[in-house]
Design a protein around this motif. Structure first.
Motif, PDB file in Angstrom:
ATOM      1  N   UNK A  82       0.946  -1.232   0.044  1.00 19.67           N
ATOM      2  CA  UNK A  82       0.074  -0.066   0.064  1.00 19.67           C
ATOM      3  C   UNK A  82       0.806   1.186  -0.045  1.00 19.67           C
ATOM      4  N   UNK A  83       0.387   2.206  -0.818  1.00 25.54           N
ATOM      5  CA  UNK A  83       1.348   3.559  -0.695  1.00 25.54           C
ATOM      6  C   UNK A  83       1.319   4.190   0.581  1.00 25.54           C
ATOM      7  N   UNK A  84       2.172   4.998   0.867  1.00 23.29           N
ATOM      8  CA  UNK A  84       2.214   5.641   2.224  1.00 23.29           C
ATOM      9  C   UNK A  84       1.056   6.355   2.731  1.00 23.29           C
ATOM     10  N   UNK A  85       0.519   6.455   3.770  1.00 20.82           N
ATOM     11  CA  UNK A  85      -0.494   7.298   4.080  1.00 20.82           C
ATOM     12  C   UNK A  85      -0.360   8.846   3.512  1.00 20.82           C
ATOM     13  N   UNK A  86      -1.394   9.190   3.050  1.00 24.30           N
ATOM     14  CA  UNK A  86      -1.172  10.664   2.408  1.00 24.30           C
ATOM     15  C   UNK A  86      -0.810  10.834   0.869  1.00 24.30           C
ATOM     16  N   UNK A  87      -0.442   9.563   0.492  1.00 24.10           N
ATOM     17  CA  UNK A  87       0.050   9.591  -1.128  1.00 24.10           C
ATOM     18  C   UNK A  87      -0.955   9.961  -2.094  1.00 24.10           C
ATOM     19  N   UNK A  88      -2.102   9.303  -1.774  1.00 23.36           N
ATOM     20  CA  UNK A  88      -3.309   9.248  -2.402  1.00 23.36           C
ATOM     21  C   UNK A  88      -4.400  10.688  -1.894  1.00 23.36           C
ATOM     22  N   UNK A  89      -5.244  10.993  -2.897  1.00 27.63           N
ATOM     23  CA  UNK A  89      -6.067  12.050  -2.535  1.00 27.63           C
ATOM     24  C   UNK A  89      -7.184  11.406  -1.545  1.00 27.63           C
ATOM     25  N   UNK A  90      -7.789  12.454  -0.885  1.00 28.71           N
ATOM     26  CA  UNK A  90      -8.833  11.796   0.030  1.00 28.71           C
ATOM     27  C   UNK A  90      -9.618  10.610  -0.636  1.00 28.71           C
ATOM     28  N   UNK A  91      -9.890   9.693   0.254  1.00 30.18           N
ATOM     29  CA  UNK A  91     -10.794   8.553  -0.253  1.00 30.18           C
ATOM     30  C   UNK A  91     -10.102   7.743  -1.395  1.00 30.18           C
ATOM     31  N   UNK A  92      -8.765   7.830  -1.739  1.00 29.48           N
ATOM     32  CA  UNK A  92      -8.376   6.874  -2.733  1.00 29.48           C
ATOM     33  C   UNK A  92      -6.983   6.395  -2.269  1.00 29.48           C
ATOM     34  N   UNK A  93      -6.896   5.034  -2.274  1.00 32.74           N
ATOM     35  CA  UNK A  93      -5.879   4.388  -1.922  1.00 32.74           C
ATOM     36  C   UNK A  93      -5.012   3.603  -2.888  1.00 32.74           C
ATOM     37  N   UNK A  94      -3.829   4.154  -3.354  1.00 33.40           N
ATOM     38  CA  UNK A  94      -3.098   3.457  -4.342  1.00 33.40           C
ATOM     39  C   UNK A  94      -2.432   2.055  -3.709  1.00 33.40           C
ATOM     40  N   UNK A  95      -2.596   1.128  -4.472  1.00 31.51           N
ATOM     41  CA  UNK A  95      -1.840  -0.248  -3.804  1.00 31.51           C
ATOM     42  C   UNK A  95      -0.617  -0.546  -4.880  1.00 31.51           C
ATOM     43  N   UNK A  96       0.419  -0.853  -4.411  1.00 31.46           N
ATOM     44  CA  UNK A  96       1.478  -1.205  -5.613  1.00 31.46           C
ATOM     45  C   UNK A  96       1.254  -2.854  -5.421  1.00 31.46           C
ATOM     46  N   UNK A  97       1.358  -3.448  -6.933  1.00 32.05           N
ATOM     47  CA  UNK A  97       1.005  -5.004  -6.808  1.00 32.05           C
ATOM     48  C   UNK A  97       2.102  -5.529  -7.820  1.00 32.05           C
TER      49      UNK A  97
END
Length: 330
Positions: free
Chosen positions: A281-296
């Protein structure tokens, strides 16, 4: 190198632009019921309009929080690749289209399931067109999708096109389907469906390991959608589903909608050795509010198979059919 090496064996001549369901051979499907595309037309050199229809529900691409499954867009683009190869670029049947990259981003509000099937328009422009003599060697598709005039999303796919002789040489012993089938690993136990956004064990494509950020790919060749016809490697749509489920697992217990995905393919995912799916999972605060980027990332036999970034977006559940309204991209 990619993994969507599909082919057709039945059709023998090109088709003209249509306004009804397309023959399954042109989109490399065995089941008529799985054909999403309904027509195509050229509007300029290397520019096309393709129409599609998405059902209100599907046995595998099921609605998510009252919205159409985002991988219906991916599957529509996947079907558009062989269609345009055959009807617009004179690619013979039996050639393989092999993805190098794939990405999409979409507007979740345009994905709300309505009271009838969704009619989709894909505007496609082709670039980076290369040839070997008169044969198409590869190109990049740029796709803008709309639904009833409302922006739905965009996608991009770069692929190469290989004739049977070259594909056989690339695959070596793996081109022998009987030999591949005999070496397929036994199915490992599935993850809990709810954790990966599924409601049936049969549709789970990941197995748990001792680490929460590492799973094993499950290649169930009896699955009627992901394995619509025999293939000599893990199909591309299986790998996209693995990315989706890995992202949902990384976000759990938070739930959301897979609004974006970017993938780069390096080699085939074989079915005779474990393929490990690793998430970060991207570090907290990397994505905009409500969006969670995940590296796979997927690794097999010590080598990268693909890398991807998937974005899980929190969305409110839709409990009833709602009309579309004009909105901008997510």
């Amino acid at each position: 190198m990619t993994v969507l090496a599909e082919h057709a064996e039945h059709a023998t001549s090109p088709i003209s632009a249509l306004s009804s369901a397309l023959p399954r051979e042109y989109v490399h499907k065995s089941a008529h019921s799985e054909v999403l595309l309904t027509g195509w037309r050229a509007i300029a050199p290397d520019e096309y309009v393709i129409t599609a229809q998405w059902p209100r529900t599907h046995s595998f691409y099921t609605p998510v929080a009252g919205r159409h499954d985002p991988l219906l867009l991916a599957e529509s683009v996947r079907q558009a690749i062989p269609l345009l190869c055959h009807v617009a670029y004179e690619v013979p049947f039996g050639h393989r289209q092999i993805w190098d990259t794939f990405s999409y981003a979409m507007n979740p509000e345009a994905m709300i399931v309505g009271s009838s099937p969704a009619d989709i328009e894909l505007r496609v422009s082709c670039s980076d067109i290369t040839r070997r003599g008169r044969r198409l060697a590869g190109l990049t598709l740029h796709v803008t999708a709309t639904r009833d005039g409302v922006f739905l999303g965009h996608a991009e796919a770069a692929f190469t096109n290989q004739p049977p002789a070259i594909y056989q040489r690339l695959r070596g012993s793996y081109a022998d389907l009987d030999r591949v089938t005999a070496r397929i690993l036994p199915l490992s136990p599935p993850m809990t469906p709810r954790r990966v956004g599924r409601d049936r064990f049969h549709d789970v494509v990941l197995s748990p390991t001792s680490s929460t950020d590492r799973t094993q790919l499950r290649t169930d060749i009896t699955h009627p959608i992901l394995f619509d016809h025999p293939v000599d490697h893990a199909p591309g749509m299986l790998l996209l589903e693995a990315v989706r489920q890995a992202a949902y697992s990384a976000a759990f217990p938070r739930q959301g909608f897979l609004t974006a995905m970017e993938m780069r393919f390096f080699r085939y995912a074989e079915m005779d050795a474990p393929c490990w799916i690793e998430t970060t999972p991207a570090p907290e605060g990397t994505g905009t509010t409500g969006h969670l980027p995940v590296r796979v990332a997927a690794r097999q036999n010590g080598e990268d198979v693909f890398t991807a970034t998937a974005t899980v977006t929190a969305t409110a559940a839709v409990t009833a059919a709602a009309p579309l309204r004009s909105c901008t991209a997510a």
